[in-house]
Structures are given as C-alpha cells and as structure tokens.
Design a protein around this motif. Structure first.
Motif, PDB file in Angstrom:
ATOM      1  N   PRO A   8       0.831  -1.207   0.000  1.00  0.00           N
ATOM      2  CA  PRO A   8       0.000   0.000   0.000  1.00  0.00           C
ATOM      3  C   PRO A   8       0.862   1.253   0.000  1.00  0.00           C
ATOM      4  N   CYS A   9       0.366   2.307  -0.638  1.00  0.00           N
ATOM      5  CA  CYS A   9       1.039   3.598  -0.590  1.00  0.00           C
ATOM      6  C   CYS A   9       0.019   4.705  -0.817  1.00  0.00           C
ATOM      7  N   LEU A  10       0.439   5.938  -0.526  1.00  0.00           N
ATOM      8  CA  LEU A  10      -0.493   7.064  -0.488  1.00  0.00           C
ATOM      9  C   LEU A  10      -1.700   6.680   0.373  1.00  0.00           C
ATOM     10  N   SER A  11      -2.882   7.180   0.041  1.00  0.00           N
ATOM     11  CA  SER A  11      -4.033   6.903   0.909  1.00  0.00           C
ATOM     12  C   SER A  11      -4.718   5.593   0.568  1.00  0.00           C
ATOM     13  N   ASP A  12      -4.806   5.262  -0.727  1.00  0.00           N
ATOM     14  CA  ASP A  12      -5.513   4.034  -1.101  1.00  0.00           C
ATOM     15  C   ASP A  12      -4.925   3.379  -2.347  1.00  0.00           C
ATOM     16  N   ASN A  13      -3.707   3.773  -2.746  1.00  0.00           N
ATOM     17  CA  ASN A  13      -3.055   3.142  -3.890  1.00  0.00           C
ATOM     18  C   ASN A  13      -2.394   1.830  -3.498  1.00  0.00           C
ATOM     19  N   ASP A  33       4.404   6.872  -5.404  1.00  0.00           N
ATOM     20  CA  ASP A  33       5.173   7.345  -4.246  1.00  0.00           C
ATOM     21  C   ASP A  33       6.609   6.869  -4.415  1.00  0.00           C
ATOM     22  N   GLU A  36       8.507   5.411  -1.308  1.00  0.00           N
ATOM     23  CA  GLU A  36       8.035   4.095  -0.872  1.00  0.00           C
ATOM     24  C   GLU A  36       8.495   3.007  -1.836  1.00  0.00           C
ATOM     25  N   ASP A  59      -0.809  10.291  -9.331  1.00  0.00           N
ATOM     26  CA  ASP A  59      -0.687   9.136  -8.441  1.00  0.00           C
ATOM     27  C   ASP A  59      -0.333   7.867  -9.217  1.00  0.00           C
ATOM     28  N   HIS A 170      -6.015   0.629  -6.916  1.00  0.00           N
ATOM     29  CA  HIS A 170      -6.619   1.208  -5.717  1.00  0.00           C
ATOM     30  C   HIS A 170      -7.448   0.176  -4.959  1.00  0.00           C
ATOM     31  N   TYR A 172     -10.563   0.210  -3.708  1.00  0.00           N
ATOM     32  CA  TYR A 172     -11.881   0.849  -3.761  1.00  0.00           C
ATOM     33  C   TYR A 172     -13.016  -0.167  -3.601  1.00  0.00           C
TER      34      TYR A 172
END
Length: 252
Positions: A8-13, A33, A36, A59, A170, A172
């Motif tokens: 995982p990276c960023l908020s939901d990637n 990112d 990361e 992103d 993502h 989602y």
C-alpha cells in the motif's frame, strides 16, 4: 517465474514491483510514491531497472523522475499521453510489447479513464496490470474518454483469458461493492462476493488482485451487455448501458 511485490502507498493506492529472478530486472508498475517504491525495492534487495506507466495521473506517474534519478531506470509510458508524463524513454501503444527478462508484456489500449490509458498483460504469468481502467467490482471514472471508447476498452479486458489475475491500482472495493449490489441486486454470485469483501475489509485484508472470471460474473460495468442489465439500466447498445451505470456510480 516472475515475483510480484504488492504494497500500500499514499491513501488508497497499491504499488507493484515485478521482479524477474533470472535476469535480475525489476519493473515499477506506475510510481505513485517514489520514496516508498525505493524503500520497498531496497528491502527486497531488488534493483529497479524499468518503470511501466499506465497513464498520466500524478498518483501513477508522479514519482518517475525521482526513481529514475536514483536508479537510472528506463521509463515506458503510453504514447498518447507522452506530453504529460515525465522522463519517458520509450513510448508504447496498443499492440506493442515490452519485456521483463524473458517475459513479454502486451500493451492493451484501455482508454476511457484517461484518453491514452494502457494496461500490460503478461500471458505467461497470467496477470494483467490494469491501472485505473477496471477495479474489483468497478471501473475508473470517465474523466477524459467517451462511453464508446471506455466500453471498447472493457471489452478488450473481458477478452483476456478468464484465469487472468487483474492487478488494479486502488483499494476501492468496499465502496464499489455497495454500488454493484444496488446496480445488480438479483446477482447471487455478486451477493456472495460482496459479503466476502466486507469480511476481508473488516479484517484489514486486501481485495486485490482479483480473477477476471469472477469480475465477468459480478462486475456491473463488465456486464453492461447482459440482458438483465440492459433491462434495468436502459440503452439499446452496451455502451449506452455502460454510460448509465457510470453516471449512476458517479452520483451514488
């Protein structure tokens, strides 16, 4: 055989590193990112040699230059979006191929989320890196394309071997499942899938990757040509039904 490291990276990637142990090559699938990705590759002891971008959104391509500066890697990206992606060494389009060691990835036009969005299908590994074109029980927002274009893209994904594992960008799925059940309430396979997703997310587990075979049976956007979906959502052609579904999801 190829090794896939997902994180995982960023908020939901999700970030992905594909590694070929025979050649020692490692590919970043997109670069949401840079720090990361470099950290994860370093922890694995893998040297990043390539970046394969799916589309221009920050992103997905925002870390290109930082990773290239740190590693000297080669950047492959969609030709149709070359003006919006930094550091490209090779532009590719539908029908082209790229290589990871002895493995070949086929470039597929999946435009619709963005005009030049591409996916990478590695048939020997039975995987496809699909970016934001299709998600578990969903698809990307239609920011730049048309319903006709996006539906044609989804048809190319549907035509892949059903055992193909789809790696989207993502997490989602929980939100997508809620809309999918609203859109296709009589689908028993979907109801089971949605319950499984709820259980997984309650435990903090990932729902990606997912087999294409399951998406074909449950993802409402991939079922826009099904008689029951057309009856519920209207449209004389699948792209019309898809457009109605996409508009409904945007407002859901």
């Amino acid at each position: 055989m190829i090794q896939i490291h997902q994180f995982p990276c960023l908020s939901d990637n999700y970030g992905y590193l594909l590694h070929d142990p025979d050649s020692g090559e490692t590919v970043c699938i997109d670069t949401p990112d840079a720090a990361e990705y470099l950290k994860q590759a370093g922890a694995k002891g893998w040297a990043i040699t390539q970046i394969w971008n799916t589309h221009w959104h920050p992103d997905h391509a925002g870390g290109n230059l930082a990773i290239k500066e740190a590693t000297g890697c080669t950047i492959v990206a969609p030709a149709a979006e070359a003006g919006r992606i930094a550091g490209i060494d090779r532009e590719v389009a539908h029908g082209d191929t790229v290589s990871l060691g002895e493995l070949t990835a086929h470039v597929i036009d999946v435009g619709g989320h963005t005009l030049g969005h591409i996916a990478y299908h590695l048939p020997e590994a039975k995987i496809a890196m699909v970016g934001d074109s299709v998600f578990a029980l969903g698809c990307g927002r239609m920011f730049e394309g048309t319903p006709q274009q996006f539906w044609a893209s989804l048809e190319r994904i549907r035509a892949l071997p059903p055992e193909t594992m789809l790696y989207c960008a993502h997490e989602y799925t929980a939100a997508n499942a809620k809309f999918a059940v609203h859109a296709d309430p009589d689908n028993a396979a979907l109801a089971d899938y949605a319950e499984e997703i709820s259980d997984k997310r309650s435990r903090g587990e990932w729902t990606v990757p997912m087999p294409l075979s399951r998406e074909l049976a449950t993802n409402p956007f991939l079922r826009a040509d099904a008689a029951d979906m057309k009856a519920r959502w209207g449209g004389s052609a699948p792209e019309d039904t898809f457009a109605a579904l996409r508009a409904a999801k945007d407002a859901f």
